[in-house]
Design a protein around this motif. Structure first.
Motif, PDB file in Angstrom:
ATOM      1  N   PHE A  95       6.504  45.527  18.217  1.00 13.71           N
ATOM      2  CA  PHE A  95       6.344  44.434  17.514  1.00 13.71           C
ATOM      3  C   PHE A  95       5.879  43.387  18.555  1.00 13.71           C
ATOM      4  O   PHE A  95       4.948  42.510  18.302  1.00 13.71           O
ATOM      5  CB  PHE A  95       7.406  43.878  16.530  1.00 13.71           C
ATOM      6  N   VAL A  96       6.369  43.320  19.748  1.00 13.12           N
ATOM      7  CA  VAL A  96       5.929  42.225  20.655  1.00 13.12           C
ATOM      8  C   VAL A  96       4.723  42.446  20.986  1.00 13.12           C
ATOM      9  O   VAL A  96       3.698  41.526  21.062  1.00 13.12           O
ATOM     10  CB  VAL A  96       7.096  42.335  22.065  1.00 13.12           C
ATOM     11  N   ALA A  97       4.342  43.878  21.274  1.00  8.22           N
ATOM     12  CA  ALA A  97       2.968  44.091  22.040  1.00  8.22           C
ATOM     13  C   ALA A  97       2.040  43.777  20.828  1.00  8.22           C
ATOM     14  O   ALA A  97       0.822  43.292  20.886  1.00  8.22           O
ATOM     15  CB  ALA A  97       3.013  45.508  22.274  1.00  8.22           C
ATOM     16  N   LEU A  98       2.466  44.181  19.408  1.00  7.10           N
ATOM     17  CA  LEU A  98       1.229  44.044  18.386  1.00  7.10           C
ATOM     18  C   LEU A  98       0.999  42.543  17.893  1.00  7.10           C
ATOM     19  O   LEU A  98       0.040  42.202  17.764  1.00  7.10           O
ATOM     20  CB  LEU A  98       2.266  44.594  17.069  1.00  7.10           C
ATOM     21  N   LEU A  99       2.212  41.646  18.185  1.00  6.06           N
ATOM     22  CA  LEU A  99       1.848  40.216  17.679  1.00  6.06           C
ATOM     23  C   LEU A  99       1.297  39.607  18.947  1.00  6.06           C
ATOM     24  O   LEU A  99       0.706  38.637  18.714  1.00  6.06           O
ATOM     25  CB  LEU A  99       3.118  39.672  17.480  1.00  6.06           C
ATOM     26  N   TYR A 119       7.695  33.072  21.432  1.00  5.86           N
ATOM     27  CA  TYR A 119       8.464  34.021  22.061  1.00  5.86           C
ATOM     28  C   TYR A 119       8.944  33.670  23.618  1.00  5.86           C
ATOM     29  O   TYR A 119       9.929  33.702  23.973  1.00  5.86           O
ATOM     30  CB  TYR A 119       7.845  35.532  21.907  1.00  5.86           C
ATOM     31  N   ASN A 120       7.672  33.175  24.313  1.00  6.38           N
ATOM     32  CA  ASN A 120       8.041  32.879  25.549  1.00  6.38           C
ATOM     33  C   ASN A 120       8.654  31.404  25.945  1.00  6.38           C
ATOM     34  O   ASN A 120       9.421  31.233  27.191  1.00  6.38           O
ATOM     35  CB  ASN A 120       6.651  33.191  26.278  1.00  6.38           C
ATOM     36  N   ARG A 121       8.089  30.390  25.049  1.00  6.62           N
ATOM     37  CA  ARG A 121       8.377  29.301  25.569  1.00  6.62           C
ATOM     38  C   ARG A 121       9.296  28.332  24.672  1.00  6.62           C
ATOM     39  O   ARG A 121      10.199  27.491  25.149  1.00  6.62           O
ATOM     40  CB  ARG A 121       6.818  28.404  25.407  1.00  6.62           C
ATOM     41  N   LEU A 122       9.480  28.947  23.455  1.00  2.00           N
ATOM     42  CA  LEU A 122      10.504  28.110  22.521  1.00  2.00           C
ATOM     43  C   LEU A 122      11.843  28.828  22.166  1.00  2.00           C
ATOM     44  O   LEU A 122      12.888  28.396  22.619  1.00  2.00           O
ATOM     45  CB  LEU A 122       9.729  27.901  21.235  1.00  2.00           C
ATOM     46  N   PHE A 123      11.757  30.128  21.551  1.00  4.26           N
ATOM     47  CA  PHE A 123      13.127  30.698  21.021  1.00  4.26           C
ATOM     48  C   PHE A 123      13.428  31.744  21.905  1.00  4.26           C
ATOM     49  O   PHE A 123      14.645  32.317  21.736  1.00  4.26           O
ATOM     50  CB  PHE A 123      12.920  30.753  19.665  1.00  4.26           C
TER      51      PHE A 123
END
Length: 510
Positions: free
Chosen positions: A168-172, A120-124
């Motif tokens: 979903f961001v917090a959950l994953l 999420y942060n580095r790739l896509f």
């Protein structure tokens, strides 16, 4: 410790993975993979033994952590899956997909895939919410599929932590989610959107990954389908170019080269042992090998080039690049177009097969010309059926036989039982009696498995006069004793090579 491929493999969302391009043919991918045995030491091919042309074909590269899925009818790559991240060195826009940790001087890969934070942060970057798939058994983990255009990741997620109301961001990002276990590359805006049409939508990229991004003028346009019209006439549908007509006995070798480029190989020698059946048809009073009055069954030579592409068996070597004029060609030879899926038999003009009785094509076959000009007299369309003896010598050809103008015709995916029923029906009035009809439909058994090498000539077992089994075409263990036997069935202008499961392995139009 899991071995990891040292070469970097670039991710191209919606397009492919390294040289593995979505839409590429099974023949193209498998040929390239087999040419690098050190990089791809293990290759597993899975397919349906009873219906290999309708069900997907799966190519697994376990040593590289990859699984490739191809549709059955067209054999084109539809889905690329990474199932073992440590086994492949994935890169996306200069970033490692899987970070490696260091212990002393030894670099070891994580036993799992990338974390959600890294993806999420580095790739896509940011993404729309994905979909959650509950566990199918008593496992405490379900699967959260995070989709981006053309690429998706699967993360194990504790089922007890899942809620439709969760961010979903917090959950994953929490401890409830594990690193990704797989990644998929596909053509489409998201995995849920493309899943239902994965094997049926039109591929965006061509069958040969080598021509992706190149000018259309630098390579011959690929063939989509052959339309068999009868009377020695074929129409060829191409990817971008206009349709092309081939008239047997008229189209020249130079016509083929102008449209498809020089052949991949030229094979001169062909098997004449089958000519004994032509002699029997000409000399015998009781055996009529054709339902068409006044025309004997001109059984094509079936040594097809595909089985004998190595020039050691040829009478002489012929260079495909030395075709400036027909004088450089022998009187009879095969043009092998492995990457187009067909062969063309070049010889002096002969009378092609008759029109289909139900066709509105009124034009009768022309009489052979007395001109010394060489022409195309037979076209051999290869099915590339998994499990067949000549598998992967040619890429798959798709064809349709147009018996009349009112239906879609018989196709390369039709079971031979259906093809035979239709063809027997339209030619029925041309048989003198039921005994002649039964004699015509007795198959000739063709064995491709004997010989001193895989490139040896075919062997014919039995003949038109000998009975053959008419029972089920697949044994309980799906084996045929290692002989690789197929059966040949003939109709005017058409010769079918049929596997025991009813799939047409090869069609000769003459």
């Amino acid at each position: 410790m899991t071995a990891r491929t040292s070469a970097q493999v670039q991710i191209f969302p919606g397009k492919g993975l390294g040289f593995l391009t979505l839409g590429a043919s099974l023949h193209n991918i498998l040929t390239r993979v087999k040419s690098y045995p050190k990089t791809y030491p293990s290759i597993d091919l899975s397919y349906s033994s009873t219906d290999p042309l309708c069900n997907p074909v799966v190519l697994q590269l376990p040593s590289n952590g990859l699984r490739l899925r191809f549709d059955g009818p067209d054999q084109r790559l539809r889905l690329i899956e990474v199932l073992d991240f440590p086994r492949v060195n994935l890169m996306y826009k200069g970033q490692d997909v899987l970070k490696a940790g260091k212990t002393g001087e030894t670099t070891i890969s994580s036993p799992q895939g990338p974390s959600f934070r890294h993806v999420y942060n580095r790739l896509f970057g940011p993404s729309y919410p994905g979909e959650y798939v509950p566990p199918a058994d008593n496992s405490p983990y379900g699967t959260y599929v995070l989709s981006y255009p053309g690429v998706a990741f699967s993360f194990p997620l504790q089922h007890s932590a899942w809620s439709d109301q969760c961010d979903f961001v917090a959950l994953l990002s929490s401890s409830a989610a594990l690193p990704a276990t797989s990644m998929a590359v596909f053509q489409g805006s998201s995995w849920p959107e493309v899943r239902a049409k994965l094997f049926t939508q039109q591929p965006q990229y061509p069958r040969s990954s080598a021509v992706v991004g190149k000018s259309r003028d630098s390579f011959a346009d690929e063939i989509e389908q052959f339309h068999i019209l009868g009377a020695g006439k074929l129409e060829i549908v191409r990817r971008t170019s206009p349709q092309l007509r081939i008239n047997l006995g008229e189209t020249t070798p130079q016509d083929l080269i102008a449209e498809f480029g020089p052949p991949d190989a030229i094979y001169r020698k062909h098997d004449r042992r089958i000519s004994i059946h032509r002699a029997a048809a000409a000399g015998g009073d009781n055996l009529h090998l054709s339902p068409s009055p006044g025309r004997g069954m001109d059984i094509p030579d079936t040594d097809h080039s595909s089985s004998n592409s190595v020039t050691d068996d040829s009478d002489e070597d012929i260079s495909p690049g030395n075709l400036s004029d027909s004088a450089s060609l022998p009187a009879e030879c095969f043009f092998n177009y492995f990457h187009h899926g067909f062969d063309a038999f070049i010889s002096y003009p002969t009378t092609p097969g008759p029109p289909f009785p139900t066709s509105e094509l009124s034009e009768q076959p022309h009489s052979p010309s007395s001109s010394p000009q060489l022409t195309v007299t037979k076209i051999i369309l290869h099915g590339n059926v998994p499990g067949s003896y000549p598998f992967n010598r040619h890429r798959r050809s798709r064809w349709t036989i147009h018996l009349d103008d009112s239906d879609d015709g018989l196709t390369s995916e039709s079971p031979y039982e259906e093809i035979s029923k239709r063809l027997r029906g339209i030619w029925k009035e041309y048989y003198n009696n039921q005994a002649e009809e039964r004699a015509m439909q007795r198959p000739m058994v063709l064995n491709r498995g004997w010989g001193d090498s895989p490139e040896s000539s075919v062997e014919f077992l039995g003949g038109w006069e000998e009975p053959a089994s008419k029972g089920p075409r697949s044994s309980s263990d799906n084996h045929d004793g290692g002989l690789g036997n197929t059966e040949l069935f003939g109709f005017p202008g058409l010769l079918f090579e049929v596997l025991k499961n009813g799939a047409v392995s090869c069609l000769t139009v003459y």
